[in-house]
Design an enzyme around this catalytic site. Structure first.
Site, PDB file in Angstrom:
ATOM      1  N   GLY A   1      16.448   9.697 -19.824  1.00 24.98           N
ATOM      2  CA  GLY A   1      15.920   8.332 -19.968  1.00 24.98           C
ATOM      3  C   GLY A   1      14.732   8.209 -20.900  1.00 24.98           C
ATOM      4  N   ASP A   2      14.157   9.335 -21.371  1.00 19.15           N
ATOM      5  CA  ASP A   2      12.963   9.272 -22.226  1.00 19.15           C
ATOM      6  C   ASP A   2      13.333   8.961 -23.676  1.00 19.15           C
ATOM      7  OD1 ASP A   2      11.021   9.811 -20.349  1.00 19.15           O
ATOM      8  OD2 ASP A   2      10.977  11.974 -20.739  1.00 19.15           O
TER       9      ASP A   2
ATOM     10  N   SER B   1       8.169   1.952 -10.831  1.00 10.29           N
ATOM     11  CA  SER B   1       7.852   1.966 -12.268  1.00 10.29           C
ATOM     12  C   SER B   1       8.150   3.285 -12.968  1.00 10.29           C
ATOM     13  CB  SER B   1       6.382   1.596 -12.458  1.00 10.29           C
ATOM     14  OG  SER B   1       5.585   2.590 -11.866  1.00 10.29           O
TER      15      SER B   1
ATOM     16  N   LEU C   1       0.811  -1.227   0.000  1.00  7.93           N
ATOM     17  CA  LEU C   1       0.000   0.000   0.000  1.00  7.93           C
ATOM     18  C   LEU C   1       0.842   1.274   0.000  1.00  7.93           C
ATOM     19  CD1 LEU C   1      -3.146  -0.750   2.235  1.00  7.93           C
ATOM     20  CD2 LEU C   1      -2.809  -1.076  -0.215  1.00  7.93           C
TER      21      LEU C   1
ATOM     22  N   THR D   1       7.254  -4.130 -19.625  1.00  6.94           N
ATOM     23  CA  THR D   1       7.192  -2.738 -20.083  1.00  6.94           C
ATOM     24  C   THR D   1       7.816  -2.485 -21.448  1.00  6.94           C
ATOM     25  OG1 THR D   1       7.943  -0.496 -19.542  1.00  6.94           O
ATOM     26  CG2 THR D   1       9.360  -2.270 -18.837  1.00  6.94           C
TER      27      THR D   1
ATOM     28  N   GLY E   1      -0.269   1.676  -3.686  1.00  7.43           N
ATOM     29  CA  GLY E   1      -1.626   1.149  -3.882  1.00  7.43           C
ATOM     30  C   GLY E   1      -2.622   1.727  -2.889  1.00  7.43           C
TER      31      GLY E   1
ATOM     32  N   TYR F   1      15.147   1.018 -15.025  1.00  7.99           N
ATOM     33  CA  TYR F   1      13.795   0.469 -14.866  1.00  7.99           C
ATOM     34  C   TYR F   1      13.539  -0.616 -15.922  1.00  7.99           C
ATOM     35  CZ  TYR F   1       8.796   0.023 -15.475  1.00  7.99           C
ATOM     36  OH  TYR F   1       7.545  -0.502 -15.662  1.00  7.99           O
TER      37      TYR F   1
ATOM     38  N   HIS G   1       2.857  11.030 -14.254  1.00 11.11           N
ATOM     39  CA  HIS G   1       2.431  10.612 -15.592  1.00 11.11           C
ATOM     40  C   HIS G   1       1.713  11.731 -16.332  1.00 11.11           C
ATOM     41  CE1 HIS G   1       3.132   6.752 -13.577  1.00 11.11           C
ATOM     42  NE2 HIS G   1       3.597   6.418 -14.770  1.00 11.11           N
TER      43      HIS G   1
HETATM   44  N1  UFG Z   1       5.916  14.181 -19.893  1.00  9.78           N
HETATM   45  C1  UFG Z   1       5.975  15.566 -19.945  1.00  9.78           C
HETATM   46  N2  UFG Z   1       5.636  16.262 -18.820  1.00  9.78           N
HETATM   47  C2  UFG Z   1       5.255  15.661 -17.660  1.00  9.78           C
HETATM   48  C3  UFG Z   1       5.183  14.254 -17.630  1.00  9.78           C
HETATM   49  C4  UFG Z   1       5.528  13.543 -18.765  1.00  9.78           C
HETATM   50  O1  UFG Z   1       6.337  16.154 -20.951  1.00  9.78           O
HETATM   51  O2  UFG Z   1       4.979  16.378 -16.667  1.00  9.78           O
HETATM   52  C5  UFG Z   1       6.259  13.418 -21.107  1.00  9.78           C
HETATM   53  C6  UFG Z   1       7.433  12.486 -20.900  1.00  9.78           C
HETATM   54  O3  UFG Z   1       8.655  13.149 -21.127  1.00  9.78           O
HETATM   55  C7  UFG Z   1       7.141  11.390 -21.915  1.00  9.78           C
HETATM   56  C8  UFG Z   1       5.607  11.370 -21.989  1.00  9.78           C
HETATM   57  O4  UFG Z   1       5.173  12.597 -21.448  1.00  9.78           O
HETATM   58  O5  UFG Z   1       7.622  11.759 -23.158  1.00  9.78           O
HETATM   59  C9  UFG Z   1       5.002  10.246 -21.171  1.00  9.78           C
HETATM   60  O6  UFG Z   1       5.568  10.289 -19.877  1.00  9.78           O
HETATM   61  P1  UFG Z   1       5.005   9.451 -18.653  1.00  9.78           P
HETATM   62  O7  UFG Z   1       5.805   9.839 -17.456  1.00  9.78           O
HETATM   63  O8  UFG Z   1       3.531   9.587 -18.575  1.00  9.78           O
HETATM   64  O9  UFG Z   1       5.279   7.941 -19.075  1.00  9.78           O
HETATM   65  P2  UFG Z   1       6.651   7.234 -19.550  1.00  9.78           P
HETATM   66  O10 UFG Z   1       6.560   7.055 -21.048  1.00  9.78           O
HETATM   67  O11 UFG Z   1       7.844   7.906 -19.006  1.00  9.78           O
HETATM   68  O12 UFG Z   1       6.563   5.849 -18.793  1.00  9.78           O
HETATM   69  C10 UFG Z   1       5.372   5.080 -18.717  1.00  9.78           C
HETATM   70  C11 UFG Z   1       5.400   4.275 -17.436  1.00  9.78           C
HETATM   71  C12 UFG Z   1       6.533   3.285 -17.490  1.00  9.78           C
HETATM   72  C13 UFG Z   1       6.469   2.482 -18.769  1.00  9.78           C
HETATM   73  C14 UFG Z   1       6.411   3.364 -19.980  1.00  9.78           C
HETATM   74  C15 UFG Z   1       6.233   2.541 -21.215  1.00  9.78           C
HETATM   75  O13 UFG Z   1       5.570   5.128 -16.300  1.00  9.78           O
HETATM   76  O14 UFG Z   1       6.427   2.424 -16.359  1.00  9.78           O
HETATM   77  O15 UFG Z   1       5.302   4.248 -19.850  1.00  9.78           O
HETATM   78  O16 UFG Z   1       6.232   3.360 -22.371  1.00  9.78           O
HETATM   79  F1  UFG Z   1       7.573   1.710 -18.868  1.00  9.78           F
END
Ligand code: UFG
Length: 329
Positions: free
Chosen positions: A282-283, A77, A33, A117, A36, A141, A189
């Site tokens: 990392g993106d 994650s 939790l 993932t 969760g 990750y 996210h």
């Molecule tokens: N982003 C922004 N601003 C924010 C948040 C996110 O520009 O405030 C961008 C990120 O740079 C990325 C996209 O939005 O390009 C999506 O970002 P998220 O953080 O929503 O998701 P991620 O793609 O980083 O990661 C998610 C899950 C991971 C999984 C991955 C698979 O968190 O666990 O999707 O694609 F592995």
């Protein structure tokens, strides 16, 4: 089926628990939790509140009668966080995940579903990404999930454990009946953050980089509805009777960060304040799935193919839970 679900009170886990519960399975959730929420679960589902690293608690849970399978969601994650704390991710995710597989083998559990993932692929050369695309995690990750996938390969080969590795692309949306939605603390996210900016629950959305090699310069992701992911778990559980499988899971279309912002604006009817900042470490630039294999082998098809429909369910959930779980509005 009698199923143990680690991390079952989390975002994807709880949606899967609802789907299993809806079809009458006997589900027990194992969750610390920390991410969760008890309120995300069906009220009559038993919750064992314990750490995955607590050997005694895990042994007691797995030793408590016969289990038809284990579904493993419990994990750290966040791609960005894993770039700051690599060894924490590798020990917590890979270390504890592999120990869980070992415990399952010792307790005679025959089926294992792994929440894997798209982060396994890093900067893929071609899209859409298939199960044959070269694996090259762009973050610790992604690497940690790859290690668990490899452990499952050996668990099957040596001990006959049937498994499914489900590589989710970007899980999004909420249960259309409003029973479970996205409430990470802190939230990182994109879709929930953009929705909060639209609803005035946060001042703006910051866009991490607009100099990627994509048409509008922002990262492209494949957003797949969490209820569609849940149905894929049911399909995979049936399919592994014929042998272990690994599937990519997305809706098959990519959307840039700016397109997500426009979608939230359309669906909510409100303007989203935004600001461009530096890239986030990392993106990868583009992650879009080919889900042809799971479609062909199981007949799974996403019900929510359009980004606006996914966003609409997330927006409805947020409006009914402006403070998240525990404080429904
Ligand atoms: N982003 C922004 N601003 C924010 C948040 C996110 O520009 O405030 C961008 C990120 O740079 C990325 C996209 O939005 O390009 C999506 O970002 P998220 O953080 O929503 O998701 P991620 O793609 O980083 O990661 C998610 C899950 C991971 C999984 C991955 C698979 O968190 O666990 O999707 O694609 F592995």
């Amino acid at each position: 089926m009698r199923l143990l679900v680690t991390g079952g009170a989390g975002y994807v886990g709880s949606n899967v628990v609802w789907a299993l519960h809806d079809r009458g399975d006997d589900v027990v959730v194992y969750d610390n939790l920390r991410q969760g929420h008890r309120e995300a679960l069906p009220p009559d589902v038993r919750l064992i509140e314990a750490e995955l690293g607590d050997d005694a608690a895990l042994d007691a849970a797995l030793g408590d009668g016969h289990w038809d399978g284990v579904l493993h969601f419990a994990a750290l994650s966040l791609v960005g966080e894993s770039m700051q704390r690599p060894f924490h991710y590798l020990t917590e995710n890979a270390g504890l995940g592999i120990r869980l597989i070992d415990s399952c083998v010792r307790h005679g559990v025959g089926r294992f579903i792994l929440s894997s993932t798209a982060a396994l692929f890093g900067n893929a050369e071609n899209t859409p990404i298939t199960e044959k695309t070269r694996i090259d995690p762009g973050s610790p990750y992604g690497e940690s999930k790859l290690m668990i996938e490899r452990a499952l390969h050996w668990a099957d080969r040596i001990h006959g454990l049937r498994y499914a590795c489900l590589r989710y692309f970007n899980a999004a949306g909420a249960d259309p009946e409003g029973r479970s939605g996205e409430d990470h603390r802190p939230e990182t996210h994109l879709i929930p953050l953009v929705i909060d900016a639209a609803l005035g629950l946060r001042p703006e959305i910051v866009v991490f980089g607009d100099d990627y090699p994509t048409p509008d310069g922002t990262c492209i992701r494949d957003y797949v509805h969490v209820s569609d992911l849940a149905q894929a778990h049911l399909a995979a559980l049936a399919r592994i009777e014929a042998g272990s499988v690994t599937y990519n899971l997305g809706s098959g279309s990519g959307h840039s960060v700016l397109e997500v912002i426009r979608s939230v604006e359309r669906v909510s009817g409100r303007q989203v304040p935004m600001r461009i900042v530096e890239r986030r470490a990392g993106d990868p630039a583009v992650l879009v799935a080919s889900s042809s294999l799971i479609r062909e082998e199981t007949g799974w098809t996403p019900r929510f193919g359009q980004l606006d429909d996914i966003v609409a369910t997330a927006l409805a959930w947020r409006k009914s839970h402006p403070n998240g779980y525990g404080n429904a509005g």
